[in-house]
Write an enzyme that holds these catalytic residues in place. Structure first.
Site, PDB file in Angstrom:
ATOM      1  N   ASN A 104      40.122  46.721  50.373  1.00  0.00           N
ATOM      2  CA  ASN A 104      38.703  46.972  50.095  1.00  0.00           C
ATOM      3  C   ASN A 104      37.876  46.613  51.325  1.00  0.00           C
ATOM      4  O   ASN A 104      38.043  45.528  51.895  1.00  0.00           O
ATOM      5  CB  ASN A 104      38.237  46.097  48.919  1.00  0.00           C
ATOM      6  CG  ASN A 104      36.757  46.265  48.629  1.00  0.00           C
ATOM      7  OD1 ASN A 104      36.329  47.307  48.114  1.00  0.00           O
ATOM      8  ND2 ASN A 104      35.952  45.278  48.981  1.00  0.00           N
ATOM      9  N   GLU A 105      37.016  47.488  51.727  1.00  0.00           N
ATOM     10  CA  GLU A 105      36.095  47.222  52.839  1.00  0.00           C
ATOM     11  C   GLU A 105      36.827  46.488  53.971  1.00  0.00           C
ATOM     12  O   GLU A 105      36.432  45.399  54.404  1.00  0.00           O
ATOM     13  CB  GLU A 105      34.854  46.455  52.358  1.00  0.00           C
ATOM     14  CG  GLU A 105      34.071  47.243  51.326  1.00  0.00           C
ATOM     15  CD  GLU A 105      32.716  46.656  50.933  1.00  0.00           C
ATOM     16  OE1 GLU A 105      32.414  45.513  51.305  1.00  0.00           O
ATOM     17  OE2 GLU A 105      31.956  47.384  50.253  1.00  0.00           O
TER      18      GLU A 105
ATOM     19  N   TYR B 245      25.469  51.279  49.516  1.00  0.00           N
ATOM     20  CA  TYR B 245      24.479  50.544  48.717  1.00  0.00           C
ATOM     21  C   TYR B 245      23.085  50.917  49.186  1.00  0.00           C
ATOM     22  O   TYR B 245      22.851  51.091  50.391  1.00  0.00           O
ATOM     23  CB  TYR B 245      24.700  49.030  48.840  1.00  0.00           C
ATOM     24  CG  TYR B 245      25.868  48.579  47.993  1.00  0.00           C
ATOM     25  CD1 TYR B 245      25.728  48.421  46.626  1.00  0.00           C
ATOM     26  CD2 TYR B 245      27.123  48.355  48.557  1.00  0.00           C
ATOM     27  CE1 TYR B 245      26.800  48.035  45.826  1.00  0.00           C
ATOM     28  CE2 TYR B 245      28.203  47.961  47.766  1.00  0.00           C
ATOM     29  CZ  TYR B 245      28.027  47.807  46.398  1.00  0.00           C
ATOM     30  OH  TYR B 245      29.084  47.440  45.603  1.00  0.00           O
TER      31      TYR B 245
ATOM     32  N   GLU C 161      34.205  43.662  38.471  1.00  0.00           N
ATOM     33  CA  GLU C 161      34.824  42.732  39.410  1.00  0.00           C
ATOM     34  C   GLU C 161      34.535  41.316  38.940  1.00  0.00           C
ATOM     35  O   GLU C 161      33.506  41.064  38.286  1.00  0.00           O
ATOM     36  CB  GLU C 161      34.208  42.979  40.799  1.00  0.00           C
ATOM     37  CG  GLU C 161      34.754  42.103  41.892  1.00  0.00           C
ATOM     38  CD  GLU C 161      34.211  42.490  43.273  1.00  0.00           C
ATOM     39  OE1 GLU C 161      33.202  43.208  43.360  1.00  0.00           O
ATOM     40  OE2 GLU C 161      34.820  42.050  44.265  1.00  0.00           O
TER      41      GLU C 161
ATOM     42  N   GLU D 236      31.882  52.529  45.462  1.00  0.00           N
ATOM     43  CA  GLU D 236      30.800  51.594  45.113  1.00  0.00           C
ATOM     44  C   GLU D 236      29.478  52.211  45.529  1.00  0.00           C
ATOM     45  O   GLU D 236      29.331  52.628  46.684  1.00  0.00           O
ATOM     46  CB  GLU D 236      30.975  50.252  45.843  1.00  0.00           C
ATOM     47  CG  GLU D 236      32.227  49.506  45.433  1.00  0.00           C
ATOM     48  CD  GLU D 236      32.389  48.152  46.130  1.00  0.00           C
ATOM     49  OE1 GLU D 236      31.382  47.564  46.570  1.00  0.00           O
ATOM     50  OE2 GLU D 236      33.539  47.692  46.223  1.00  0.00           O
TER      51      GLU D 236
ATOM     52  N   GLN E 176      27.523  47.493  39.548  1.00  0.00           N
ATOM     53  CA  GLN E 176      28.713  47.396  38.741  1.00  0.00           C
ATOM     54  C   GLN E 176      28.301  47.546  37.283  1.00  0.00           C
ATOM     55  O   GLN E 176      27.112  47.448  36.966  1.00  0.00           O
ATOM     56  CB  GLN E 176      29.406  46.062  38.974  1.00  0.00           C
ATOM     57  CG  GLN E 176      29.834  45.864  40.422  1.00  0.00           C
ATOM     58  CD  GLN E 176      30.712  44.616  40.643  1.00  0.00           C
ATOM     59  OE1 GLN E 176      31.053  43.876  39.724  1.00  0.00           O
ATOM     60  NE2 GLN E 176      31.042  44.377  41.897  1.00  0.00           N
TER      61      GLN E 176
END
Ligand code: AHR
Length: 506
Positions: free
Chosen positions: A173-174, A253, A25, A320, A368
């Site tokens: 996204n999100e 996460y 990203e 992610e 990432q």
């Protein structure tokens, strides 16, 4: 000592290579100065892409790479990143404290070149928040239309007469946070509009559609909200006819933000244990989400006409995942983190969660690949540094396409984690000692006639060790002596904080 029984007949599912996906990203120095240095840079590059990164990723052969975001995708206008680089506009990127201008030098053509060079399939995430349905449709046409339309000709003129044939398309996204702070039903309405305008790229009425449409799944770190997101999204889909949809994209996460003294390279035994336990939580989350999706699917109404279809299947993907240490928020470049053996262990444990749940999760991308969060590669000026996470992914390549096996432990030890897969006559075993300080002894029982053919280990003298430009090979995988298999059992001494991959043939 714990004994682990490995039986190649006790199978779970095929390990899709896509579980080893990557994510890049335009945040911090993931792209600018990281993997992209530009063709005029004194740093060796292949058409602007840093040679060190290309070589490392070409060896890894990631099956899929997700781009351009992440949050960045929801403000990204694809037209800014095509055509001659000196005509591309300059915009400003505020995402996650990047606070830098963006000259769009790395756009669709450069991303496709990267994928081509490293043998990966692209996953493009479209801009649902500040983009339009028409913009999405044009990007898809630009990428995939093979015939002589204006957009196909524009692609041919800029880069490639051949279509890119992008299969994976993420829709926003999100959406529950930076992607719009939407409710599940508001997102479902938006999803319906975007998905129904997607071209199919079929060449005949009876052809099947190769597109894989990925909707926003929940924030895996919010136990109440994530349940509601998935329940309500499925409910919203069941309220009327269902659009085409193939997967929900869960993000998880492993937050390590409570202790201000804890940094990526300086942590106590307590900080070690907290991060290890935090990573393992993802296993319950994926099971919970799979169950909620399955429950939701049972409520899809029967169509009133044979012309209509009912949504019967919906995959779970993890777009992610990775460790997110507190210091990443204030780091420059934004979200940069060093990677120690603590991160390598959680990377191994997370991949093993995906492996043994190969029937639950269909694809996963680490966040990432370069210079951001749980990276495989760091750059420092001209230096390209492979982190211990890179070694874990390399060691685990052997599992791609193999069959995941159920492994039975005689008396489970919370520090010792074993995963095994089989392909043909080969059995590959991962052996992780997640204790920061304690060695251990493990026994593997194997089918008759098995003998060890390879043994790699990733370990280091201090768990805080990491690789830097000055000392790039401080933590590197090495070959270890082959264990002797006696009467179907192999005994292996495991050092603290270590990851082993052993292969056996029958
Ligand atoms: O990976 C960094 C950011 O984390 C992504 O842009 C966003 O999707 C997530 O919140």
């Amino acid at each position: 000592m714990t004994t682990f029984s490995i039986d190649p007949q006790d199978t779970i599912a095929t390990i899709r290579p896509e579980l080893h996906g990557q994510f890049i990203e335009f945040l911090g120095s993931c792209i600018s100065d990281g993997l992209w240095v530009g063709p005029d840079s004194p740093i060796p590059n292949i058409e602007g892409i840093r040679t060190g990164v290309v070589e490392a990723l070409a060896e890894l052969q990631p099956p899929v790479v997700r781009w351009p975001g992440g949050c960045y995708a929801d403000t990204y206008h694809w037209r800014d990143g095509i055509g001659p680089r000196n005509t591309r506009p300059v915009t400003f990127n505020e995402n996650f404290g990047t606070f830098e201008t963006d000259d769009h030098a790395f756009g669709t053509e450069e991303f496709m070149r990267l994928c081509h060079l490293i043998g990966a399939e692209p996953w493009l995430n479209i801009n649902l928040l500040s983009g339009t349905v028409a913009e999405m449709r044009d990007w898809m046409e630009y990428c995939n239309r093979d015939r002589g339309t204006a957009l196909a000709q524009e692609r041919a003129h800029n880069d490639s007469p051949e279509p890119y044939d992008v299969r994976y398309w993420g829709v926003g996204n999100e959406a529950w946070a930076g992607g719009g702070f939407m409710t599940p039903s508001a997102y479902a309405d938006e999803y319906r509009r975007f998905a129904s305008a997607m071209p199919s790229f079929k060449s005949g009425l009876t052809d099947s559609d190769r597109l894989y449409r990925i909707a926003c799944g929940p924030d895996g770190n919010k136990p109440m909200e994530r349940r509601r997101w998935t329940q309500d999204l499925l409910e919203a889909l069941s309220n009327f006819r269902q659009p085409s949809i193939d997967a929900l994209d869960l993000h998880f996460y492993n937050w390590n933000i409570e202790d201000p003294q804890d940094t990526p390279t300086s942590f106590s035994r307590e900080g070690w244990d907290r991060v290890i336990h935090g990573a393992l939580e993802i296993e319950d989350v994926i099971h919970e989400q799979r169950d909620l999706i399955d429950e939701g699917l049972t409520r899809m109404p029967e169509p009133e006409s044979p012309m209509d279809t009912r949504l019967k299947a919906l995959d779970l993907v993890v777009g992610e995942w990775g460790n997110w240490h507190r210091s990443a928020f204030t780091e420059r470049p934004a979200l940069f983190q060093q990677v120690t053996m603590r991160d390598a262990i959680t990377t191994a444990l997370t991949l093993d969660v995906f492996h043994r749940n190969a029937d639950v999760v269909k694809m996963a991308c680490v966040a990432q690949t370069v210079n951001v969060l749980n990276s495989l590669i760091l750059t420092d000026g001209p230096a390209t540094i492979l982190t211990p996470n890179y070694d874990v992914f390399m060691m685990y390549k052997a599992h791609r396409g193999a069959t995941a096996l159920r492994v039975e432990a005689s008396e489970p030890d919370p520090d010792i984690h074993v995963f095994a897969s089989a392909t043909g006559s080969r059995i590959t075993v991962n052996l992780v000692n997640a204790s920061m300080t304690e060695p251990n002894t493990v026994e593997l029982t194997l089918p008759t006639g098995a003998r060890a053919t390879s043994h790699e280990v990733l370990e280091t003298t201090h768990p805080q060790n990491c690789n830097t430009a000055e000392d790039p090979d401080r933590v590197r995988r090495t070959d270890a002596p082959l264990p002797i298999v006696t009467e179907g059992a192999a005994r292996i001494e495991v050092s603290p904080a270590s990851i082993r991959v052993l292969s056996f043939t029958r």
